[in-house]
Design a protein around this motif. Structure first.
Motif, mmCIF file in Angstrom:
data_model
loop_
_atom_site.group_PDB
_atom_site.id
_atom_site.type_symbol
_atom_site.label_atom_id
_atom_site.label_comp_id
_atom_site.label_asym_id
_atom_site.label_seq_id
_atom_site.Cartn_x
_atom_site.Cartn_y
_atom_site.Cartn_z
ATOM 1 N N LYS A 175 5.859 12.873 3.572
ATOM 2 C CA LYS A 175 4.449 12.582 3.842
ATOM 3 C C LYS A 175 4.276 11.157 4.368
ATOM 4 N N THR A 222 0.838 -1.193 0.000
ATOM 5 C CA THR A 222 0.000 0.000 0.000
ATOM 6 C C THR A 222 0.878 1.249 0.000
ATOM 7 N N ASP A 223 0.273 2.372 -0.311
ATOM 8 C CA ASP A 223 0.940 3.666 -0.162
ATOM 9 C C ASP A 223 0.927 4.008 1.325
ATOM 10 N N THR A 224 2.089 4.127 1.942
ATOM 11 C CA THR A 224 2.167 4.378 3.382
ATOM 12 C C THR A 224 1.428 5.643 3.770
ATOM 13 N N ARG A 225 1.313 6.584 2.855
ATOM 14 C CA ARG A 225 0.572 7.809 3.146
ATOM 15 C C ARG A 225 -0.919 7.556 3.296
ATOM 16 N N ASP A 226 -1.388 6.419 2.797
ATOM 17 C CA ASP A 226 -2.776 5.997 2.959
ATOM 18 C C ASP A 226 -2.873 5.229 4.271
ATOM 19 N N VAL A 227 -3.136 5.935 5.347
ATOM 20 C CA VAL A 227 -3.112 5.322 6.674
ATOM 21 C C VAL A 227 -4.179 4.242 6.829
ATOM 22 N N PRO A 228 -5.450 4.504 6.490
ATOM 23 C CA PRO A 228 -6.458 3.438 6.654
ATOM 24 C C PRO A 228 -6.156 2.199 5.811
ATOM 25 N N GLY A 229 -5.739 2.415 4.558
ATOM 26 C CA GLY A 229 -5.441 1.287 3.693
ATOM 27 C C GLY A 229 -4.260 0.475 4.188
ATOM 28 N N THR A 230 -3.234 1.167 4.686
ATOM 29 C CA THR A 230 -2.053 0.473 5.193
ATOM 30 C C THR A 230 -2.374 -0.301 6.461
ATOM 31 N N ALA A 273 3.104 9.818 8.392
ATOM 32 C CA ALA A 273 2.011 8.881 8.693
ATOM 33 C C ALA A 273 2.436 7.774 9.648
#
Length: 356
Positions: free
Chosen positions: A61, A30-38, A65
Motif C-alpha cells: 500500500k 508520516t505514514d507513506t500511505r497517507d498521501v496528503p499528509g506525506t 502511493a
C-alpha cells in the motif's frame, strides 16, 4: 579544511559528492500511505531547505502511493526498503529518485540481479545503509559486537555485491547511536572507498540531546573532510532537523542559508523578556533564505556596540528598544509590545534594499 574527493552520484538532479555542496536530507515520519499528509510534510521540509527526502516503504500500500507522491514532490525522494525486493522494484517503477537498501537483505542472488538491473536501466542510485543495531550475525560474532570494523566490513560486503554486477552508482552510510563509533567507522570507510558518504548519528535522541550528539559527531567528520550528505536524526518534527543541519554547516563555513541570529545569554542587567523576543525573531525569519546577521541584545546601552558586526539588530531596555545597523542606531522604539513588530518592519526594509 580539505574535503575528501569522492565520485559524484546524481539523485534526481541533486549532485552528491564530487565537489558538490554537502547536501541536507531528512526523512518523513508520516505514514507513506497517507498521501496528503506525506506531501504536506515534504513541502514543509523543502521550505526549510531540505534537498532530499526519504520515505518508508513498508508494504504494498505504501509502494502504491509513491507515484502520486513523487509526481507532486518539489524535491527528490528516496525509498527506504527492507527485506522485500518487490517493494524496491515498485519504488523504481514509481519514479523514485533513489533507493536505500542493503542488497544482501532483499532476497537471493536472482532477486538482487532484478533490482540492480532495474536501477541501472532507470539511473536510480542505491544507498547502502549499514546500521549498528542490525549487523549480520557472523560479523557480530567475529568482531565481538557492532564495532566500527564490523560496520565497515558489512558495508564493503554490500558494495561488493553491487560492484560484481557492474553497479557503482552507490552511496554509503554507517550509522550507530554511539558518536565515537560513528566517527571511527566513517574514518575507516573513507580510507577504503571513494563513494559518497551519507553521514549521521542514528537514534541520536530528543531535540537537545540529539542536536548535541549530531553536532559533535558530524562536526568532527565534516572538519576532517568526511561527508557528502547528512541527516540530523532527531526524535522531533523532522523540519527541526534541517535547521540544525544548516547551523552545523554554517558553523564550519561549509554552507550558509538564512540569517544567522546572534543573541546574548541574558544576565541580571536584562530588563526585557529577551528569551521570548529572540525566539520570536527566529520564528519570524524561519522562511527567509537570504544570508545576513541579526542581533537580539538585552542591553540598550552596550548592545549596539557588542553586536556592531551584525547587519541589523535590536537592543532592549526597560520600556525602550534601540534598532541598529552595524552598530549605528537607526531609531528608538518605546513599549515592550512594539519591539517585535517594529523590528520586523526594519528587517523588511533592510531586505528590500538588499534585493533592489
Amino acid at each position: 579544511m580539505e574535503r575528501k574527493r569522492t565520485r559524484t552520484v546524481d539523485v534526481g538532479g541533486v549532485g552528491i559528492g564530487g565537489g558538490n555542496p554537502v547536501r541536507v536530507q531528512s526523512m518523513c515520519n508520516t505514514d507513506t500511505r497517507d498521501v496528503p499528509g506525506t506531501l504536506a510534510q515534504i513541502g514543509r521540509l523543502a521550505e526549510a531547505g531540505c534537498e532530499i527526502v526519504r520515505l518508508a516503504v513498508p508494504d504494498d500500500k505504501a509502494a502504491a502511493a509513491l507515484s502520486t507522491i513523487r509526481a507532486k514532490s518539489p524535491v527528490p525522494l528516496i525509498a527506504d526498503i527492507h527485506f522485500d525486493h518487490r517493494l524496491a522494484l515498485a519504488a523504481i517503477k514509481a519514479g523514485m529518485d533513489g533507493l536505500r537498501i542493503n542488497p544482501g537483505n532483499i532476497g537471493d542472488e536472482a532477486k538482487v540481479d532484478t533490482v540492480v538491473r532495474a536501477a541501472q536501466e532507470r539511473g536510480v542510485p542505491i544507498r547502502i545503509g549499514v546500521n549498528g543495531g542490525s549487523l549480520e550475525k557472523d560479523l557480530l560474532h567475529r568482531h565481538g559486537g557492532p564495532t566500527p570494523q564490523a560496520m565497515v566490513e558489512s558495508g564493503l560486503r554490500h558494495v561488493a555485491m553491487l560492484e560484481r554486477r557492474n553497479f557503482t552508482d552507490i552511496k554509503i552510510s554507517l550509522k550507530t547511536s554511539s558518536v565515537l563509533n560513528t566517527i571511527a567507522a566513517y574514518r575507516l570507510m573513507a580510507e577504503r572507498v571513494d563513494y559518497p558518504l551519507h553521514i549521521g548519528v542514528t537514534e541520536a535522541g530528543t531535540l537537545v540531546r540529539g542536536t548535541v550528539k549530531s553536532s559533535v559527531g558530524l562536526g568532527i567528520l565534516l572538519w576532517e573532510g568526511i561527508g557528502d550528505t547528512l541527516r540530523v536524526s532527531l526524535t522531533h518534527d523532522p523540519v527541526a532537523e534541517i535547521g540544525v543541519a544548516y547551523e552545523i554547516l554554517r558553523s564550519l563555513g561549509l554552507r550558509h542559508r538564512g540569517p544567522e541570529i546572534i543573541a546574548c545569554p541574558t544576565c541580571g542587567r536584562t530588563e526585557i523578556d529577551l528569551i521570548t523576543l529572540a525566539e520570536q525573531v527566529e520564528e519570524a525569519l524561519r522562511g527567509v533564505e537570504e544570508v545576513f546577521t541579526v542581533a537580539v541584545m538585552g542591553c540598550a546601552v552596550n548592545g549596539p556596540g557588542e553586536a556592531r558586526e551584525a547587519d541589523i539588530g535590536i537592543a532592549g531596555g526597560r520600556g525602550l528598544g534601540i534598532i541598529f545597523r552595524k552598530g549605528e542606531v537607526v531609531r528608538k522604539v518605546r513599549g515592550d509590545n512594539r519591539l517585535l513588530p517594529e523590528f520586523m518592519k526594519e528587517i523588511e526594509a533592510f531586505l528590500r534594499e538588499r534585493r533592489s
